[in-house]
Scaffold this motif. Structure first.
Motif, short mmCIF file in Angstrom:
data_model
loop_
_atom_site.label_atom_id
_atom_site.label_comp_id
_atom_site.label_asym_id
_atom_site.label_seq_id
_atom_site.Cartn_x
_atom_site.Cartn_y
_atom_site.Cartn_z
N LEU A 140 3.47 2.23 -10.11
CA LEU A 140 3.38 1.25 -9.02
C LEU A 140 2.09 0.45 -9.10
O LEU A 140 2.05 -0.72 -8.73
CB LEU A 140 3.51 1.96 -7.68
N ALA A 141 1.03 1.08 -9.60
CA ALA A 141 -0.24 0.36 -9.79
C ALA A 141 -0.06 -0.77 -10.79
O ALA A 141 -0.60 -1.88 -10.61
CB ALA A 141 -1.32 1.31 -10.27
N ILE B 56 -2.92 1.94 -4.24
CA ILE B 56 -2.52 3.34 -4.30
C ILE B 56 -3.52 4.23 -3.56
O ILE B 56 -4.71 4.27 -3.92
CB ILE B 56 -2.37 3.84 -5.75
N VAL B 57 -3.04 4.95 -2.57
CA VAL B 57 -3.86 5.94 -1.87
C VAL B 57 -3.53 7.30 -2.46
O VAL B 57 -2.39 7.78 -2.38
CB VAL B 57 -3.56 5.94 -0.36
N ILE C 112 -0.08 0.48 5.83
CA ILE C 112 0.60 1.37 4.88
C ILE C 112 2.06 0.91 4.83
O ILE C 112 2.72 0.78 5.86
CB ILE C 112 0.51 2.85 5.30
N ASP C 113 2.57 0.68 3.62
CA ASP C 113 3.94 0.19 3.45
C ASP C 113 4.90 1.26 2.95
O ASP C 113 6.10 1.17 3.21
CB ASP C 113 3.94 -0.98 2.47
N VAL C 114 4.38 2.24 2.24
CA VAL C 114 5.21 3.29 1.65
C VAL C 114 4.47 4.62 1.73
O VAL C 114 3.27 4.67 1.46
CB VAL C 114 5.54 2.98 0.17
N VAL C 115 5.19 5.67 2.11
CA VAL C 115 4.63 7.02 2.01
C VAL C 115 5.51 7.83 1.07
O VAL C 115 6.74 7.81 1.18
CB VAL C 115 4.51 7.70 3.40
N ILE C 116 4.87 8.48 0.10
CA ILE C 116 5.58 9.32 -0.86
C ILE C 116 5.12 10.76 -0.65
O ILE C 116 3.95 11.10 -0.89
CB ILE C 116 5.32 8.88 -2.31
N THR D 110 0.85 -1.20 0.00
CA THR D 110 0.00 0.00 0.00
C THR D 110 0.88 1.24 0.00
O THR D 110 1.72 1.42 0.88
CB THR D 110 -0.94 -0.01 1.21
N ILE D 111 0.66 2.09 -1.00
CA ILE D 111 1.46 3.28 -1.22
C ILE D 111 0.60 4.52 -0.99
O ILE D 111 -0.39 4.73 -1.69
CB ILE D 111 2.02 3.33 -2.67
#
Length: 272
Positions: free
Chosen positions: A25-26, A32-33, A90-94, A7-8
Motif C-alpha cells: 500500500l505504501a 502507513i501507521v 484514518i481511512d482503513v484499519v487492518i 491513511t492505513i
C-alpha cells in the motif's frame, strides 16, 4: 480508487503479512501507521516498527511507527489519536495482530487462552471501535481483519479449539460490523490465505524450514488486500475472503510466482 494520501492503520505490522501489506500500500502512495509492539528485534522473528517504517518510506509511502500493545486500551486510544493527528484522519484499519497457540484443551494454559482472547478478539474489537469515528469521515473507509471463514466442522475445532474460536470470533466481528456500519458506507471484510504463508511465526510454530518450503510468500496476501481495499466500500462488505479467490476474481490465475518453491506442493491452511 486510489491509495494516494489514504491513511492505513495496521496492527502487528512489524513483520510478516502485516509488513507485506504495508509495503504494497505504501508503494501505491498510502500513509502507513505501523502499530505494533516490537521496537527491538527478536532474532527468532525479525523486524521492528522502525525497520518497517524505513521500508515504507523507501517504497514511496509515509510512515508513522507507534509502539502499541493492543491489550492496553489506553495505548490504542493514544495510537489512534496520534495517527489521526499526524495524517488528518484514518481511512482503513487492518486488524492483523494475532496470537496463536495450537494446543488442545488440556494443553492450553489459562494465560495462553487469555492472550489469544485479549489480542485476537478484545484487541481487534477495541482497535476498530476507536478507529470508527475517523472511518466515518474517511476516504473509501474499510475494515479488513485477517481471520478465516467461519466453519464449524468439528475437524477444525477439535485440534486447537481455543485458537480456532478466537479466530472465528474475529470473523464474526467482521460480519457484525458490515451490518452495523453499512449506513456509514464503511466496509468490513476478512481475509485469509488458502495455503500456509512463509512467515517467521509459521516457521517457528509449524515445522521449521519444511513448512516454509510448501508455503506461499506473504505477497499474495498483500496483493489480495490491495484489491479488496481498492473496491468501493459501499458495495464490498460482509465478505470472508480467501486470498487466491480474490486474485482470480481480478483475472489473476497464474499464482506460481507466489510459491516459495515454484511448482512444488502447497500446504493448505489450517482452516481450509
Amino acid at each position: 480508487m486510489t491509495f494516494q494520501n489514504r491513511t492505513i492503520f495496521i496492527t502487528g505490522a512489524s513483520r510478516g503479512i502485516g509488513e507485506a501489506i504495508a509495503l504494497k500500500l505504501a508503494a501505491a502512495g498510502a500513509n502507513i501507521v505501523i502499530a505494533a509492539k516490537s521496537v527491538e528485534e527478536d532474532p527468532r522473528l525479525g523486524g521492528t516498527i522502525f525497520s518497517v517504517a524505513a521500508a515504507v518510506e523507501s517504497a514511496g509511502g509515509k510512515a508513522l511507527p507507534i509502539q502499541v500493545d493492543i491489550r492496553d486500551e489506553a495505548q490504542i486510544q493514544q495510537a489512534v489519536q496520534k495517527a489521526a493527528d499526524t495524517f488528518g484522519g484514518i481511512d482503513v484499519v487492518i486488524n492483523n495482530a494475532s496470537a496463536i497457540q495450537l494446543t488442545n484443551t488440556e494443553q492450553t494454559p489459562a494465560k495462553r487462552f487469555d492472550l489469544m482472547y485479549d489480542i485476537n478478539v478484545r484487541g481487534t474489537f477495541l482497535v476498530t471501535q476507536h478507529c470508527i469515528p475517523y472511518l466515518k469521515k474517511g476516504n473509501n473507509p474499510h475494515i479488513l481483519t485477517l481471520s478465516p471463514p467461519v466453519n464449524i466442522t468439528p475437524q477444525w475445532l477439535g485440534p486447537h479449539v481455543a485458537y480456532t474460536i478466537s479466530k472465528y470470533n474475529m470473523s464474526m466481528l467482521t460480519l457484525g460490523w458490515a451490518e452495523e456500519l453499512k449506513s456509514y458506507g464503511i466496509a468490513a471484510n476478512s481475509l485469509w490465505p488458502a495455503t500456509t504463508i512463509a512467515t517467521a511465526a509459521i516457521k517457528n510454530l509449524l515445522g521449521g524450514d519444511a513448512i516454509i518450503k510448501v508455503s506461499r510468500k506473504p505477497a499474495i496476501m498483500a496483493d489480495a488486500a490491495y484489491y479488496i481495499l481498492d473496491k468501493p466500500a459501499a458495495s464490498c462488505t460482509g465478505n470472508n475472503f480467501i486470498d487466491e479467490a480474490v486474485l482470480k476474481a481480478e483475472g489473476i490465475t497464474d499464482l506460481a510466482h507466489y510459491a516459495v518453491t515454484p511448482g512444488g506442493r502447497l500446504q493448505p491452511d489450517l482452516f481450509l
